[in-house]
Structures are given as C-alpha cells and as structure tokens.
Scaffold this active site. Sequence first.
Site, PDB file in Angstrom:
ATOM      1  N   LEU A 289       1.272  -0.897  -0.131  1.00 38.85           N
ATOM      2  CA  LEU A 289      -0.331  -0.041   0.681  1.00 38.85           C
ATOM      3  C   LEU A 289       1.105   1.550  -0.163  1.00 38.85           C
ATOM      4  CD1 LEU A 289      -2.474  -1.996   0.770  1.00 38.85           C
ATOM      5  CD2 LEU A 289      -3.154   0.080   2.456  1.00 38.85           C
ATOM      6  N   GLY A 329       2.345  -9.482   6.494  1.00 40.71           N
ATOM      7  CA  GLY A 329       2.765  -8.374   7.103  1.00 40.71           C
ATOM      8  C   GLY A 329       2.693  -6.914   6.749  1.00 40.71           C
ATOM      9  N   GLY A 330       1.879  -6.490   7.815  1.00 41.27           N
ATOM     10  CA  GLY A 330       1.571  -4.579   7.835  1.00 41.27           C
ATOM     11  C   GLY A 330       0.858  -4.326   6.444  1.00 41.27           C
ATOM     12  N   ASP A 331       1.370  -3.320   5.372  1.00 42.25           N
ATOM     13  CA  ASP A 331       0.632  -3.212   4.451  1.00 42.25           C
ATOM     14  C   ASP A 331       1.138  -4.218   3.296  1.00 42.25           C
ATOM     15  OD1 ASP A 331       3.223  -2.294   4.050  1.00 42.25           O
ATOM     16  OD2 ASP A 331       2.493  -0.408   3.761  1.00 42.25           O
ATOM     17  N   GLU A 332       1.976  -5.225   3.371  1.00 39.84           N
ATOM     18  CA  GLU A 332       2.622  -5.782   2.196  1.00 39.84           C
ATOM     19  C   GLU A 332       1.356  -7.075   1.657  1.00 39.84           C
ATOM     20  OE1 GLU A 332       6.612  -7.142   3.394  1.00 39.84           O
ATOM     21  OE2 GLU A 332       7.270  -5.783   2.912  1.00 39.84           O
TER      22      GLU A 332
END
Length: 426
Positions: A289, A329-332
């Site tokens: 993102l 994980g996170g925005d990946e």
Amino acid sequence: MQRRETGTARRNLRTVLRRTYLGVSLFSVSVVGISLTVLAMLALRSSADYSLHMIARSMGYTVEAAVVFHDPVAASQAVARQAGDEQNEIAEVVVSDSRGEPMTVWHRDRQETPLQSLAVRSTRWLLPAPIVLPIMHDHVRVGELRVVGYGGRLSEFLLNGLFWILLCLLVSALGALYLSRKMLREIIHPLRGLAQVTHAIRRERAFERRVPHTRIIELNELGNDFNGLLDELEAWERGMQRENAELTHQATRDDLTTLPKRTLFDTYLRQVTENAAPSEHVALLFIDLDRFKVINDSFGHAAGDAALVGVASRIRAQLREGDMAARLGGDEFAVLLVSLRSVDDAVDIARRMLVGMQAPFTLADGQQIPVSISIGIAVLPDHADDAETLMQAADAAMYHAKHQLGGDWQMALAVRTPALDETTHS
C-alpha cells in the site's frame, strides 16, 4: 521386565463356552445315570438276596422228607423241579445229610453267548452270598441246604443300564450342542458386535458406530454404557476437531483480512514452483500500500485496518481458481498466479488490481480514503527457477515501483540470480 507368553494356544470364547457347556452336561448326565444305576443295582441285590432266602426256605421244606428217609432220588427230583423254574435265579443247589455228605447236587445248564457269559461273570460281585440253611425235622438237624444265586437278571440289568446311560449321553451331547449353539448366539453375537465396534473405533476412528441392543440384560447394559462412553468420546472428538480447526485457522489465516498468512503462502509457493512443468508460467505479485502510514496518522488505526480489509477484498476479487493471495505482514500482500499462458496474463491481472484500487474507500462516518498500491511482478521460469529467488525478484520489482511514483506495476528483469537490483517497466 516383560513377561513372555506361554506356548499355550489361545482359544476363543465360543470354543470355551461350548466345551464347558458340553462337559457340564455330559458330566451331569453321567453322574446321574451312574448314581441311579448303582442305587437300582443295590436295590436289586437286596431283592435278590431276599428272594433267594425265600426260595431256600421253601426248598428246605420240600426236600425235608427225602433227607429224613435218605432218599437221594426224591431229593434230586424235588430240587430239580423247584430250582429248574426259569423265574428262580439259582445257579447251584447242594443237599447234604446230617454228616455233611452230599445227597444231591444240581447245576443250572443254560446256553449262554460269550457276551452273556462275560456279563454274568462281571456281575458275580453283586450277587448275594450263597444261602446255607439247616434242614430241621422235629427240631433236630437232619441235613443242610446250600443255594447259590445265578445273577442273570443282574447282568441283564447292568447291560441295559449301560446301554441307556450311553444313549442318554448321546442325547445329552446332541441337546447340549443345540443349546450351546443357541446360548452362543445370544452371548457371542453381542460380544462380537462390541468387539467390532471397538476395532472400528481403534483402527478407523469411527466414533459414530454404536453397539446394537440385545435381549440379555447384563450385555444390554454393557452395550448401553459403552454407547454412552462413545457419545462422550464423539463429542470430545468433535470438540477437538473444532479446536484444531480454529487453531489451524489462527495459525494460517490473518485475523483482520482472513487471507492466508505468510507460512501457508510460502508452503503453497514451494509446492507450485517445485511441481510446475517446464512450459508452465507461474507469476508472483508483491503488493504494498502506498502512503499507508499517512492513512493511519490522518484517519486513525481503525481507518488503516478498514483500508487493509478493503484492499484484501479487491485483490481477492481478481483471483482465479488455483491462485492464492496472502497478507505477508503490515501493509504488504502477495499473490501467486498459476497456470498462466504467458507473462502478459500476469500483467493483465496486475492492471485490473490497479484499476480496482482507483475508487476510494468509504468509512463508517462517511469519510473517503484514497488508496493506491505498488506491484512487483516476477515470473517462473523467466526471472527465477525456485521459490526463494522468485520472491526476491518480485520484492525487488515492487520496491522499484514504489520508489518511483507508486500506484503502478513493475516487471522483474529476466535474470535468475538472487541480486535482482534492476527492473524494467513494461
């Protein structure tokens, strides 16, 4: 220390019960038959002894006159007339005078078969003792009478008794076999059903099996208790399956987006790359993102979570059968595209994803969040020949697209080396 098994062969319950039932039946019949035969023979011996006494007394009165007048011929005729009667079981009669000298001796002359002779000799121990009576005249002893029993009836009774005992044993054996089969059906069948259910549970984990009902109260109660235990085990098994499914879901699925986690995605990626045919194209898309930190800072973490859920939903909408999307994980995010005809197919899917992100996300309070993504594309076998190198190539291509303007896709270089630091935009 483990005990060694003996060499004795084990027998099943059917054999044990059948032999026990048959043995008890034959033993009971034998004891009863032998006991009745012995009692009857004792009674018959007592009756024979009494009858022999009566015959001896009567014969004594008959030969009294012949003895007084010392007439052997008359004595012999009297003895033969009375002792020769077939109804009288007499084998020998001896009439002696006052000095003990035999006046007449009578023996039974009868034709006997070898079996009858053997039976008579075997029953001599049952015969009453010879009867010895004095012959009295005017209270004076004038002679002596000795009578020996024959035992033909005893031998006949003994043979008949043995015959009926053997016949009763045969009938009892047949009856015991029939009753034992009937009993075995009522006992062994429920136990066999219980054993079959137990084996099915142990070998096949078939907790849905149940023990059928039976007419025997104790076995029926055992089956009901066992079925109750199976109900508890089945409920426990279902609970364990639910818990395992939940744990598996928690371990492999992302709680926020419900997409697979990195562990499950890596496993599927390795399987696909290892089993891919030489002519088959497999594409890996790394997605990130753009300006996700700005969204969190400007709209709050709840808005950031909503953006992640929306992005996952729009990515999932572009997948085909066999493809997989995951949150790393996170925005990946990562997407694995299988069974591609060419590299252009992967590019088309990446473009549709970019188009799908153009519409902003609307929050619950009406605010709209613009979201864009950057996509790195690596294709097997063009850019890598294994899963690890393919991930490195896609990751490097994604960062190259992100460090440019963002909101676009980037194709990895056609070089299968871990150091993929250059990419080219199509």
